[in-house]
Write a protein that holds these residues in place. Structure first.
Motif, PDB file in Angstrom:
ATOM      1  N   GLY A 100       0.814  -1.214   0.000  1.00  0.00           N
ATOM      2  CA  GLY A 100       0.000   0.000   0.000  1.00  0.00           C
ATOM      3  C   GLY A 100       0.844   1.259   0.000  1.00  0.00           C
ATOM      4  N   GLN A 101       1.852   1.283   0.847  1.00  0.00           N
ATOM      5  CA  GLN A 101       2.731   2.445   0.887  1.00  0.00           C
ATOM      6  C   GLN A 101       3.517   2.580  -0.411  1.00  0.00           C
ATOM      7  N   GLN A 102       3.932   1.463  -0.980  1.00  0.00           N
ATOM      8  CA  GLN A 102       4.673   1.533  -2.235  1.00  0.00           C
ATOM      9  C   GLN A 102       3.803   2.049  -3.367  1.00  0.00           C
ATOM     10  N   ALA A 103       2.524   1.709  -3.374  1.00  0.00           N
ATOM     11  CA  ALA A 103       1.608   2.251  -4.381  1.00  0.00           C
ATOM     12  C   ALA A 103       1.461   3.761  -4.216  1.00  0.00           C
ATOM     13  N   ALA A 104       1.407   4.225  -2.974  1.00  0.00           N
ATOM     14  CA  ALA A 104       1.299   5.663  -2.710  1.00  0.00           C
ATOM     15  C   ALA A 104       2.554   6.402  -3.170  1.00  0.00           C
ATOM     16  N   ILE A 105       3.714   5.786  -2.977  1.00  0.00           N
ATOM     17  CA  ILE A 105       4.971   6.391  -3.413  1.00  0.00           C
ATOM     18  C   ILE A 105       5.026   6.467  -4.934  1.00  0.00           C
ATOM     19  N   ALA A 106       4.614   5.384  -5.584  1.00  0.00           N
ATOM     20  CA  ALA A 106       4.566   5.396  -7.054  1.00  0.00           C
ATOM     21  C   ALA A 106       3.675   6.523  -7.552  1.00  0.00           C
ATOM     22  N   LYS A 107       2.528   6.714  -6.917  1.00  0.00           N
ATOM     23  CA  LYS A 107       1.604   7.781  -7.312  1.00  0.00           C
ATOM     24  C   LYS A 107       2.244   9.149  -7.115  1.00  0.00           C
ATOM     25  N   ALA A 108       2.952   9.325  -5.986  1.00  0.00           N
ATOM     26  CA  ALA A 108       3.614  10.605  -5.708  1.00  0.00           C
ATOM     27  C   ALA A 108       4.687  10.921  -6.743  1.00  0.00           C
ATOM     28  N   LEU A 109       5.314   9.890  -7.286  1.00  0.00           N
ATOM     29  CA  LEU A 109       6.348  10.074  -8.298  1.00  0.00           C
ATOM     30  C   LEU A 109       5.778  10.163  -9.712  1.00  0.00           C
ATOM     31  N   GLY A 110       4.463  10.003  -9.838  1.00  0.00           N
ATOM     32  CA  GLY A 110       3.833  10.054 -11.154  1.00  0.00           C
ATOM     33  C   GLY A 110       3.942   8.776 -11.940  1.00  0.00           C
ATOM     34  N   ILE A 111       4.333   7.694 -11.284  1.00  0.00           N
ATOM     35  CA  ILE A 111       4.484   6.403 -11.971  1.00  0.00           C
ATOM     36  C   ILE A 111       3.121   5.757 -12.150  1.00  0.00           C
ATOM     37  N   THR A 112       2.812   5.384 -13.364  1.00  0.00           N
ATOM     38  CA  THR A 112       1.500   4.791 -13.662  1.00  0.00           C
ATOM     39  C   THR A 112       1.586   3.321 -14.045  1.00  0.00           C
ATOM     40  N   LYS A 113       2.795   2.839 -14.344  1.00  0.00           N
ATOM     41  CA  LYS A 113       2.924   1.432 -14.709  1.00  0.00           C
ATOM     42  C   LYS A 113       2.646   0.550 -13.498  1.00  0.00           C
ATOM     43  N   ASP A 114       2.026  -0.603 -13.743  1.00  0.00           N
ATOM     44  CA  ASP A 114       1.824  -1.560 -12.663  1.00  0.00           C
ATOM     45  C   ASP A 114       3.167  -2.057 -12.158  1.00  0.00           C
ATOM     46  N   SER A 115       3.259  -2.265 -10.845  1.00  0.00           N
ATOM     47  CA  SER A 115       4.497  -2.797 -10.286  1.00  0.00           C
ATOM     48  C   SER A 115       4.676  -4.250 -10.726  1.00  0.00           C
ATOM     49  N   VAL A 116       5.936  -4.664 -10.806  1.00  0.00           N
ATOM     50  CA  VAL A 116       6.274  -6.047 -11.104  1.00  0.00           C
ATOM     51  C   VAL A 116       6.571  -6.739  -9.785  1.00  0.00           C
ATOM     52  N   ARG A 117       5.780  -7.741  -9.441  1.00  0.00           N
ATOM     53  CA  ARG A 117       5.970  -8.456  -8.179  1.00  0.00           C
ATOM     54  C   ARG A 117       6.733  -9.750  -8.433  1.00  0.00           C
ATOM     55  N   MET A 118       7.789  -9.913  -7.675  1.00  0.00           N
ATOM     56  CA  MET A 118       8.718 -11.008  -7.922  1.00  0.00           C
ATOM     57  C   MET A 118       9.320 -11.442  -6.584  1.00  0.00           C
ATOM     58  N   ASP A 119       9.484 -12.743  -6.411  1.00  0.00           N
ATOM     59  CA  ASP A 119      10.131 -13.250  -5.210  1.00  0.00           C
ATOM     60  C   ASP A 119      11.647 -13.139  -5.326  1.00  0.00           C
ATOM     61  N   SER A 120      12.311 -13.031  -4.164  1.00  0.00           N
ATOM     62  CA  SER A 120      13.750 -13.234  -4.046  1.00  0.00           C
ATOM     63  C   SER A 120      14.585 -12.049  -4.524  1.00  0.00           C
ATOM     64  N   GLN A 121      15.908 -12.223  -4.403  1.00  0.00           N
ATOM     65  CA  GLN A 121      16.844 -11.215  -4.885  1.00  0.00           C
ATOM     66  C   GLN A 121      16.899 -11.153  -6.403  1.00  0.00           C
ATOM     67  N   ALA A 122      16.130 -11.970  -7.071  1.00  0.00           N
ATOM     68  CA  ALA A 122      15.979 -11.808  -8.522  1.00  0.00           C
ATOM     69  C   ALA A 122      15.540 -10.383  -8.853  1.00  0.00           C
ATOM     70  N   LYS A 123      14.872  -9.700  -7.902  1.00  0.00           N
ATOM     71  CA  LYS A 123      14.479  -8.298  -8.118  1.00  0.00           C
ATOM     72  C   LYS A 123      15.702  -7.409  -8.298  1.00  0.00           C
ATOM     73  N   TYR A 124      16.729  -7.641  -7.486  1.00  0.00           N
ATOM     74  CA  TYR A 124      17.961  -6.866  -7.647  1.00  0.00           C
ATOM     75  C   TYR A 124      18.565  -7.114  -9.028  1.00  0.00           C
ATOM     76  N   GLY A 125      18.637  -8.385  -9.428  1.00  0.00           N
ATOM     77  CA  GLY A 125      19.170  -8.696 -10.740  1.00  0.00           C
ATOM     78  C   GLY A 125      18.345  -8.089 -11.860  1.00  0.00           C
ATOM     79  N   SER A 126      17.033  -8.096 -11.673  1.00  0.00           N
ATOM     80  CA  SER A 126      16.125  -7.579 -12.689  1.00  0.00           C
ATOM     81  C   SER A 126      16.337  -6.086 -12.938  1.00  0.00           C
ATOM     82  N   ILE A 127      16.435  -5.294 -11.853  1.00  0.00           N
ATOM     83  CA  ILE A 127      16.644  -3.859 -12.081  1.00  0.00           C
ATOM     84  C   ILE A 127      18.088  -3.576 -12.498  1.00  0.00           C
ATOM     85  N   ALA A 128      19.032  -4.396 -12.042  1.00  0.00           N
ATOM     86  CA  ALA A 128      20.435  -4.169 -12.416  1.00  0.00           C
ATOM     87  C   ALA A 128      20.640  -4.301 -13.918  1.00  0.00           C
TER      88      ALA A 128
END
Length: 345
Positions: free
Chosen positions: A234-262
């Motif tokens: 919920g807080q992350q959705a609010a932060i995305a809105k504050a930044l003007g981000i409209t894309k849906d978040s990508v939900r992923m398990d594990s540190q694969a998230k770090y690799g994904s953004i890297a």
């Protein structure tokens, strides 16, 4: 002059690849051998097997090093059936890995396997060479058929200097999500970050990776945990809105998230605290943090503090994680702190 950790990086890659062979076999098995720890989190035969496989390789190369691992062998010592399942996995993975990678430390008996698992009992700290290992990061994702990662990092005097991460279910080419799967990420302090297919030969150097250059935050995308208990959606959705981000978040398990953004699949990773008492574990962030930094990002906690890996098995002096490309990290962090300050009013 910065130390050269090329040998440690190579051993980390080989150890993670060996464990990924093991976990991938378990992933496709109907029998994952799930048990519950005291905190009710699940652990599988793959967790036990991967921990012994990695520690065996690390200590073969660096017998004087310490390891902070997530698991211990108590369950295996008490349960012969589970012990046999894990030992069969470990034997097969060690043999297959040796055929692919060369010998990186044999494991001769089930007793030796359990002793290796228990070598992950270091309490961490600010001095010496200490490896942080998560044998299966994202166990719930592993169980449901999603993303998971084998994660290994070397800390020297409390600083993360080497990281390797095997993501058996991540597409090699993000533009072809239905194509080949299985990615090995690796990095060393000051040496950049690379990815290569998990099943690639030893002489493949890998492809350098870098985070996206974000010029318009409204076009950025978030990565976040699947489990709401791990991070406040919920807080992350609010932060995305504050930044003007409209894309849906990508939900992923594990540190694969770090690799994904890297490597540029996404742009921002947030893990916001869900309770005041929760302490992040060092093995959940060490490899991924260095990977993002070497790919052009900044990783801090939710109030801008550097993640401190020098004080034990947890990041007890930090709350949450904010990872983003270096030019926009402060802007993201400002939005995070503004949202968290509302919650504390």
């Amino acid at each position: 002059m910065a130390a050269n950790y090329a040998v440690e990086r190579k051993i980390a890659e080989l150890a993670v690849r060996r464990a990924s062979i093991l976990t991938n076999k378990t992933f496709h098995s109907l029998v994952k051998g799930t048990v519950s720890k005291e905190d009710k989190s699940p652990v599988t035969i793959g967790d036990f097997g991967a921990q012994s496989a990695v520690i065996g390789a690390v200590l073969h190369a660096f017998p004087g090093d310490a390891v902070v691992g997530e698991e211990d062998a108590d369950v295996l010592r008490q349960d012969e059936n589970t012990r046999t399942l894990v030992w069969d996995l470990v034997k097969g993975a060690v043999e297959e890995s040796a055929a692919l990678n060369g010998e990186i430390g044999t494991i001769q008996t089930a007793e030796e396997m359990m002793d290796l698992i228990d070598r992950g009992n270091s309490e961490g700290g600010p001095k010496g060479r200490i490896w942080a290992l998560d044998p299966i990061d994202g166990t719930k994702g592993f169980l449901r058929g999603g993303q998971y990662a084998v994660c290994l990092a070397l800390m020297v005097d409390g600083e993360v200097v080497v990281g390797a991460m095997g993501c058996p279910n991540l597409p090699v080419d993000p533009a072809n999500p239905d194509g080949e799967r299985g990615v090995l990420f690796s990095t060393a302090k000051g040496a950049g970050a690379i990815q290569k297919p998990l099943n690639s030969s030893l002489d493949v150097e890998g492809t350098p990776i870098a985070m996206n250059k974000v010029t318009d935050l409204s076009q950025a995308s978030f990565c976040e945990s699947v489990e709401a208990g791990h991070s406040s959606h919920g807080q992350q959705a609010a932060i995305a809105k504050a930044l003007g981000i409209t894309k849906d978040s990508v939900r992923m398990d594990s540190q694969a998230k770090y690799g994904s953004i890297a490597r540029g699949d996404g742009d921002i990773y947030l893990r916001l605290p869900t309770s005041k008492s929760y302490q992040e574990k060092i093995w959940d962030h060490a490899a991924g943090k260095l990977l993002v930094e070497e790919a052009g990002g900044v990783v801090t906690d939710s109030v801008g503090k550097t993640l401190d890996f020098s004080i034990g098995r947890t990041l007890r002096d930090n709350k949450g994680v904010v990872a983003a490309e270096k030019d926009v990290h402060q802007q993201v962090l400002d939005a995070v702190m503004a949202e968290l300050s509302k919650a504390s009013l």
